[in-house]
Scaffold this active site. Structure first.
Site, short mmCIF file in Angstrom:
data_model
loop_
_atom_site.label_atom_id
_atom_site.label_comp_id
_atom_site.label_asym_id
_atom_site.label_seq_id
_atom_site.Cartn_x
_atom_site.Cartn_y
_atom_site.Cartn_z
N GLY A 167 -19.93 5.98 -10.05
CA GLY A 167 -19.00 5.55 -8.93
C GLY A 167 -18.21 6.75 -8.55
N ASN A 196 -18.26 -0.93 -9.32
CA ASN A 196 -17.02 -1.41 -7.53
C ASN A 196 -17.25 -0.46 -6.36
OD1 ASN A 196 -16.67 -2.80 -9.85
ND2 ASN A 196 -14.79 -2.44 -9.88
N ASN A 249 -19.55 0.89 -4.74
CA ASN A 249 -20.51 0.10 -3.72
C ASN A 249 -20.34 -0.64 -3.28
OD1 ASN A 249 -22.95 0.83 -2.99
ND2 ASN A 249 -24.27 -0.83 -4.12
N GLN A 284 -15.32 -2.54 0.34
CA GLN A 284 -15.15 -2.52 2.03
C GLN A 284 -13.57 -1.94 2.52
OE1 GLN A 284 -14.68 -6.64 2.08
NE2 GLN A 284 -16.80 -7.13 1.24
N GLY A 293 -11.29 0.38 3.13
CA GLY A 293 -11.53 2.04 3.31
C GLY A 293 -10.88 2.74 2.05
N GLU A 309 -3.87 -1.61 6.77
CA GLU A 309 -3.86 -2.63 6.27
C GLU A 309 -2.53 -3.43 5.62
OE1 GLU A 309 -7.12 -1.40 3.07
OE2 GLU A 309 -8.25 -2.49 3.91
N HIS A 329 -7.51 -10.73 -6.00
CA HIS A 329 -7.99 -11.51 -4.91
C HIS A 329 -7.75 -12.98 -4.72
CE1 HIS A 329 -9.09 -11.50 -0.52
NE2 HIS A 329 -9.08 -9.71 -1.13
N ARG A 348 -0.10 -12.62 -0.27
CA ARG A 348 -1.39 -12.15 -1.18
C ARG A 348 -0.95 -12.98 -2.50
NH1 ARG A 348 -5.25 -7.45 -2.53
NH2 ARG A 348 -6.13 -7.55 -0.34
N HIS A 385 -9.69 -8.35 -8.76
CA HIS A 385 -10.11 -7.65 -8.79
C HIS A 385 -9.91 -6.40 -8.65
CE1 HIS A 385 -11.09 -6.11 -4.06
NE2 HIS A 385 -10.27 -5.89 -3.78
N ARG A 435 -1.07 -2.41 -6.96
CA ARG A 435 -1.73 -1.29 -5.85
C ARG A 435 -1.87 -1.25 -4.43
NH1 ARG A 435 -7.60 -1.30 -4.42
NH2 ARG A 435 -7.05 -3.68 -3.56
C1 LIG Z 1 -15.13 -6.08 -3.01
C2 LIG Z 1 -14.22 -4.65 -3.60
C3 LIG Z 1 -14.21 -4.44 -2.45
C4 LIG Z 1 -12.93 -3.34 -2.75
N1 LIG Z 1 -12.17 -2.63 -0.95
C5 LIG Z 1 -11.35 -1.46 -1.84
C6 LIG Z 1 -10.75 -0.45 -0.71
O1 LIG Z 1 -11.40 -1.01 0.93
N2 LIG Z 1 -10.53 0.27 -0.92
C7 LIG Z 1 -10.02 1.23 -2.15
O2 LIG Z 1 -9.46 2.01 -2.27
N3 LIG Z 1 -10.27 0.56 -2.81
C8 LIG Z 1 -11.15 -0.73 -3.25
N4 LIG Z 1 -11.53 -1.01 -4.44
C9 LIG Z 1 -11.75 -0.44 -5.81
C10 LIG Z 1 -12.33 0.31 -5.76
O3 LIG Z 1 -13.48 -0.22 -5.12
C11 LIG Z 1 -12.69 0.66 -7.14
O4 LIG Z 1 -11.67 1.21 -7.69
C12 LIG Z 1 -13.25 1.95 -7.15
O5 LIG Z 1 -14.35 1.98 -6.61
C13 LIG Z 1 -13.36 2.63 -8.41
O6 LIG Z 1 -14.17 3.87 -8.75
P1 LIG Z 1 -14.41 4.17 -10.25
O7 LIG Z 1 -15.69 5.34 -9.58
O8 LIG Z 1 -13.58 4.70 -10.78
O9 LIG Z 1 -15.59 2.83 -10.94
P2 LIG Z 1 -16.71 2.19 -10.60
O10 LIG Z 1 -16.87 2.62 -9.03
O11 LIG Z 1 -16.81 0.79 -11.21
O12 LIG Z 1 -18.14 3.52 -11.71
C14 LIG Z 1 -18.47 2.66 -12.80
C15 LIG Z 1 -19.36 3.25 -13.78
O13 LIG Z 1 -19.20 3.75 -15.01
C16 LIG Z 1 -20.68 2.76 -15.14
N5 LIG Z 1 -20.68 2.20 -16.87
C17 LIG Z 1 -19.74 1.94 -17.22
N6 LIG Z 1 -19.71 1.11 -18.57
C18 LIG Z 1 -20.20 2.51 -18.68
C19 LIG Z 1 -21.21 2.50 -19.87
N7 LIG Z 1 -21.04 1.62 -21.18
N8 LIG Z 1 -22.18 3.69 -20.24
C20 LIG Z 1 -22.05 4.21 -19.36
N9 LIG Z 1 -21.83 3.48 -17.60
C21 LIG Z 1 -20.82 2.77 -17.27
C22 LIG Z 1 -20.59 1.95 -14.35
O14 LIG Z 1 -22.18 1.35 -14.18
C23 LIG Z 1 -20.80 2.56 -13.52
O15 LIG Z 1 -21.22 3.34 -12.56
C24 LIG Z 1 -13.01 -2.13 -4.04
C25 LIG Z 1 -12.82 -3.00 -5.18
C26 LIG Z 1 -14.01 -3.98 -4.65
C27 LIG Z 1 -14.98 -4.88 -6.34
#
Ligand SMILES: Cc1cc2nc3c(=O)[nH]c(=O)nc-3n(C[C@H](O)[C@H](O)[C@H](O)COP(=O)(O)OP(=O)(O)OC[C@H]3O[C@@H](n4cnc5c(N)ncnc54)[C@H](O)[C@@H]3O)c2cc1C
Length: 526
Positions: A17, A45, A47, A50, A52, A116, A238, A284, A345, A380
């Site tokens: 991510g 998450n 990906n 939405q 920003g 927002e 949410h 909310r 969420h 948050r």
């Molecule tokens: C629908 C939705 C809308 C959102 N909108 C917003 C927004 O507008 N603005 C905002 O700031 N935040 C938003 N968020 C929150 C934000 O997207 C996440 O907090 C953020 O993207 C998390 O990034 P990350 O890199 O920490 O984790 P992630 O992007 O979740 O990546 C985690 C990674 O770890 C990998 N992984 C997990 N366990 C293992 C394992 N055991 N072995 C190998 N790989 C593993 C997964 O496969 C993935 O690749 C939203 C979330 C959602 C679900």
């Protein structure tokens, strides 16, 4: 089972991510990096984000107001220094995202800044309403062009390796045992340091906006290796996700209620005015609690969001994606109401880190949703999480560039490979039980009795081994379910400790805030 293949690298990164990818791009400037990710590389998450990324770009905006807005949301538990670093470094990190190729929406020759809830200024950079997808696209392309980074898809971290480091005279993280999910074999990845960027815990709940990767693996891995966790009771829900909301539930933005949509029971009666003078436009958390109360009282699976009072042309113009999504489910807007539920969420807590991404285990770092940096406190502020991920993974990379000199390569202890004989209950059955009990007893409205019942149920679950079906996806599912069970237990323990209501943690037994006893983080150390 035969001996596992060995791979050596400087830094092992878990997760693809925003946190894992942006960290890896930085770390590849001074080290070789292997990224492992348990499914396809985009699945995260990130990906699905939405709205920003929040950052101060508008000349009318200021660091002080972004800090102040974040502190208000955090309900007394934010760490001021972490918030100040987030806001101060934010714009530079966002510019780096643009340098890596992220195309944020623009208007009038400048980046377009949305507003927002909770933000007193316009400060949300976005790529239409598919910001996360655009970030993933650009970061994955940048990673693919970097020869010092190797990315392994469908590689699932089974456990972290630790060794006694003679130099530090303490336990140190030295890599991981990884299951090649489709190859059906294990690999030992030996690394001088490990960055856990494995995301959040939304999939612990029956209804969630998160994809099914969000099972809290990284928290389970880190905690088992000896790292402390904090504030796991603060789960953000949410209020209005489209039903069914099994995973990756589509959000129905608050703007729809802003335009005049009204929440109703399935029999058509309006209920929000009974909970708050602002009715369906209540904050909310109030809306989420009210929906939860209605669902518990009526036994219904969803409530309805009625858009029929809004001009159909406005609906079409303002919410084209929601209209499209609903049409695909046979719901014609604005005449048909949308079935909605609150959905898990975002996880505000996680592995406790310092401001440079270090956990309490030497050589083990964490960034992104998995980490508890002190930024979010008890709630948050919208769009601060993508920002937190880039700011704190950058800081971790700077720290690690210095730390790596002392983290020399130590061969890991050869422990036996896991026993993969199928036995016990099917993982899908146990997973369902965990998600149901978390929703029913550790969800939006909690109580001492429900939390105690959840603790007892989770303890009982641990008496049943979870069956492991061979070495392929079935083995991953079983291990992941064990992680879910462990993390569910940690969330319950945190929630039981906080005998007050604050931010996202609301309990009927202790409905008031108690600054005298609970103005502090909930920390669990092994
Ligand atoms: C629908 C939705 C809308 C959102 N909108 C917003 C927004 O507008 N603005 C905002 O700031 N935040 C938003 N968020 C929150 C934000 O997207 C996440 O907090 C953020 O993207 C998390 O990034 P990350 O890199 O920490 O984790 P992630 O992007 O979740 O990546 C985690 C990674 O770890 C990998 N992984 C997990 N366990 C293992 C394992 N055991 N072995 C190998 N790989 C593993 C997964 O496969 C993935 O690749 C939203 C979330 C959602 C679900």
């Amino acid at each position: 089972m035969s001996e596992a293949e060995r791979i050596r690298t400087d830094i092992l990164v878990v997760g693809s991510g925003i946190a894992g990818l942006s960290f890896s791009l930085k770390a590849s400037r001074f080290a070789h990096v292997v990224i492992v990710t348990k499914k396809e590389r985009v699945e995260s998450n990130t990906n699905y984000a939405q709205g920003g990324v929040a950052a101060v770009f508008d000349p009318h905006d200021s660091h002080e107001t972004h800090v102040a807005d974040t502190l208000v949301a955090g309900a007394g538990l934010c760490h001021l220094r972490a918030v100040e670093e987030l806001v101060r470094e934010g714009p530079e990190r966002v510019r780096e995202l643009m340098d890596w190729g992220v195309r944020f929406s623009r208007e009038g020759g400048r980046v377009s800044l949305g507003r927002e809830a909770g933000h007193s200024e316009r400060r949300i950079l976005h790529a239409e309403d598919l910001t996360g997808q655009e970030i993933e696209r650009a970061l994955l392309a940048a990673v693919a062009a970097e020869p010092r980074i190797t990315l392994l898809e469908d590689h699932f971290v089974w456990s972290l390796s630790t060794v006694m480091d003679p130099m530090w005279n303490r336990v140190r993280c030295s890599g991981a045992l990884v299951l090649d999910v489709h190859g059906g074999s294990f690999k030992r990845i030996e690394a001088r340091a490990v960055m856990l960027a494995a995301g959040g815990t939304g999939y612990l709940y029956r209804h969630t906006t998160n994809p099914d990767i969000a099972t809290g693996d990284g928290i389970a891995l880190g905690y088992t290796a000896g790292a402390a966790v904090a504030n796991l009771e603060f789960v953000q829900f949410h209020p209005t996700a489209m039903y069914p909301a099994e995973a990756r539930a589509r959000l129905v933005s608050e703007a729809v209620r802003g335009e005049g949509a009204v929440l109703r029971r399935r029999d058509g009666t309006e209920f929000m005015t009974g909970y708050h003078p602002a009715g369906s436009l209540a904050p909310r958390d109030v809306v989420a609690r009210a929906c939860d109360a209605e669902l518990k009282r009526t036994g219904d699976e969803f409530v309805l969001l009625d858009l029929s009072a809004i001009d159909p042309l406005v609906v079409k113009r303002r919410f084209p994606n929601i209209v499209r999504e609903c049409a695909a489910r046979g719901v014609t807007l604005p005449l048909d109401p949308i079935p909605v539920v609150p959905a898990a969420h975002y996880q505000c807590g996680g592995l406790l880190t310092d401001w440079d991404g270090r956990t309490s285990v030497t050589g083990l770092y964490a960034a992104g949703e998995i980490a508890c940096t002190g930024v979010h406190g008890a709630n948050r502020l919208a769009s601060n999480s993508l920002l937190e991920a880039v700011v704190f993974s950058h800081r971790a990379s700077v720290r690690l560039a210095a730390d790596l000199q002392d983290l020399t390569s130590i061969p890991g202890v050869i422990s036996s490979l896991p026993d993969l004989v199928a036995h016990g209950r099917p993982p899908a059955e146990v997973e369902r039980e965990i998600r149901d009990l978390m929703w029913d007893k550790v969800g939006i409205v909690r109580s001492d009795d429900r939390l105690e019942a959840a603790r007892a149920e989770i303890d009982t679950l641990s008496w049943h081994a979870i069956g492991r079906d061979g070495t392929g996806p079935g083995a991953m599912h079983a291990r992941q379910t064990e992680f879910m069970r462990l993390v569910a237990g940690l969330v319950v323990r945190c929630a039981k400790r906080r005998r007050e209501s604050r931010g996202l943690h609301f309990t009927e037994t202790h409905p008031r805030r108690d600054n005298e006893h609970y103005l502090r983080d909930t920390v669990l150390a092994r």
